[in-house]
Design a protein around this motif. Structure first.
Motif, short mmCIF file in Angstrom:
data_model
loop_
_atom_site.label_atom_id
_atom_site.label_comp_id
_atom_site.label_asym_id
_atom_site.label_seq_id
_atom_site.Cartn_x
_atom_site.Cartn_y
_atom_site.Cartn_z
N GLU A 68 -7.74 14.63 -4.61
CA GLU A 68 -9.04 14.05 -4.30
C GLU A 68 -9.40 14.25 -2.83
N LYS A 69 -10.67 14.56 -2.60
CA LYS A 69 -11.18 14.76 -1.25
C LYS A 69 -12.45 13.94 -1.05
N PHE A 70 -12.58 13.38 0.14
CA PHE A 70 -13.76 12.60 0.50
C PHE A 70 -14.14 13.02 1.92
N PRO A 71 -14.91 14.11 2.06
CA PRO A 71 -15.19 14.69 3.37
C PRO A 71 -15.84 13.73 4.38
N GLU A 72 -16.64 12.79 3.93
CA GLU A 72 -17.31 11.88 4.87
C GLU A 72 -16.38 10.79 5.39
N ALA A 73 -15.28 10.57 4.71
CA ALA A 73 -14.35 9.52 5.12
C ALA A 73 -13.55 9.99 6.34
N GLY A 74 -13.15 9.04 7.15
CA GLY A 74 -12.31 9.36 8.28
C GLY A 74 -10.94 9.82 7.86
N ALA A 75 -10.50 9.38 6.69
CA ALA A 75 -9.20 9.77 6.15
C ALA A 75 -9.19 9.50 4.66
N THR A 76 -8.40 10.28 3.98
CA THR A 76 -8.14 10.05 2.56
C THR A 76 -6.64 9.83 2.47
N LEU A 77 -6.25 8.65 2.03
CA LEU A 77 -4.85 8.24 2.11
C LEU A 77 -4.23 7.99 0.75
N SER A 78 -2.94 8.14 0.70
CA SER A 78 -2.16 7.80 -0.49
C SER A 78 -2.34 6.31 -0.79
N ASP A 80 0.00 4.50 -1.71
CA ASP A 80 1.29 3.89 -1.39
C ASP A 80 1.18 3.12 -0.08
N PRO A 81 1.36 1.79 -0.12
CA PRO A 81 1.18 0.98 1.09
C PRO A 81 2.09 1.41 2.25
N LYS A 82 3.26 1.92 1.95
CA LYS A 82 4.17 2.35 3.01
C LYS A 82 3.56 3.51 3.79
N ILE A 83 2.74 4.30 3.12
CA ILE A 83 2.11 5.45 3.77
C ILE A 83 0.81 5.04 4.45
N TRP A 84 -0.06 4.34 3.73
CA TRP A 84 -1.39 4.09 4.29
C TRP A 84 -1.41 3.03 5.38
N LEU A 85 -0.47 2.10 5.39
CA LEU A 85 -0.48 1.10 6.46
C LEU A 85 -0.28 1.73 7.82
N GLY A 86 0.64 2.68 7.91
CA GLY A 86 0.86 3.38 9.18
C GLY A 86 -0.36 4.17 9.60
N ALA A 87 -0.99 4.84 8.66
CA ALA A 87 -2.18 5.63 8.96
C ALA A 87 -3.33 4.73 9.41
N ILE A 88 -3.50 3.61 8.74
CA ILE A 88 -4.58 2.68 9.10
C ILE A 88 -4.32 2.08 10.48
N ALA A 89 -3.07 1.76 10.79
CA ALA A 89 -2.75 1.23 12.12
C ALA A 89 -3.15 2.25 13.18
N GLY A 90 -2.88 3.53 12.93
CA GLY A 90 -3.26 4.57 13.89
C GLY A 90 -4.77 4.68 14.05
N ILE A 91 -5.49 4.60 12.94
CA ILE A 91 -6.95 4.67 12.99
C ILE A 91 -7.51 3.49 13.76
N LEU A 92 -6.98 2.32 13.51
CA LEU A 92 -7.47 1.12 14.22
C LEU A 92 -7.17 1.20 15.71
N LYS A 93 -6.00 1.71 16.08
CA LYS A 93 -5.67 1.84 17.51
C LYS A 93 -6.61 2.83 18.19
N SER A 94 -6.93 3.94 17.52
CA SER A 94 -7.76 4.95 18.15
C SER A 94 -9.24 4.52 18.21
N SER A 95 -9.66 3.65 17.29
CA SER A 95 -11.06 3.21 17.31
C SER A 95 -11.27 1.97 18.17
N ASN A 96 -10.18 1.30 18.54
CA ASN A 96 -10.24 0.09 19.38
C ASN A 96 -9.23 0.21 20.51
N PRO A 97 -9.44 1.11 21.46
CA PRO A 97 -8.43 1.32 22.54
C PRO A 97 -8.25 0.11 23.42
#
Length: 97
Positions: A68-78, A80-97
């Motif tokens: 699955e692809k969602f080009p307008e989204a900032g990310a397309t994540l698994s 699996d919470p073990k995978i997406w939690l880390g990715a979301i933490a990174g996105i939040l850090k980069s959008s709220n420095p």
């Protein structure tokens, strides 16, 4: 899981409820997460709707299938919470420095 990290969560079940959220609520969020329970076309519509109205808020989509692809989204994540939690933490850090 996100709440335990100090993030406030506003949940909406389905597009009608999500699209009906008060704009004053939406503009205060750090991130929009679109779950994988809806079909691909519905999630694509949701991403487009949120990005059109709130372009500065990162939107991510949890995918059900790896292809699955969602080009307008900032990310397309698994889903699996073990995978997406880390990715979301990174996105939040980069959008709220």
């Amino acid at each position: 899981m996100l709440e335990s990290g100090g993030y406030r969560i506003t949940s909406a079940l389905g597009n009608d409820e999500a699209f009906g959220l008060d704009a004053t609520v939406i503009v205060t969020v750090d991130l929009i997460v679109i779950g994988f329970s809806a079909s691909h076309p519905i999630r694509t519509t949701a991403v487009h709707w949120f990005k059109q109205r709130y372009p500065t808020i990162p939107a991510v989509v949890l995918r059900f299938h790896g292809f699955e692809k969602f080009p307008e989204a900032g990310a397309t994540l698994s889903e699996d919470p073990k995978i997406w939690l880390g990715a979301i933490a990174g996105i939040l850090k980069s959008s709220n420095p």
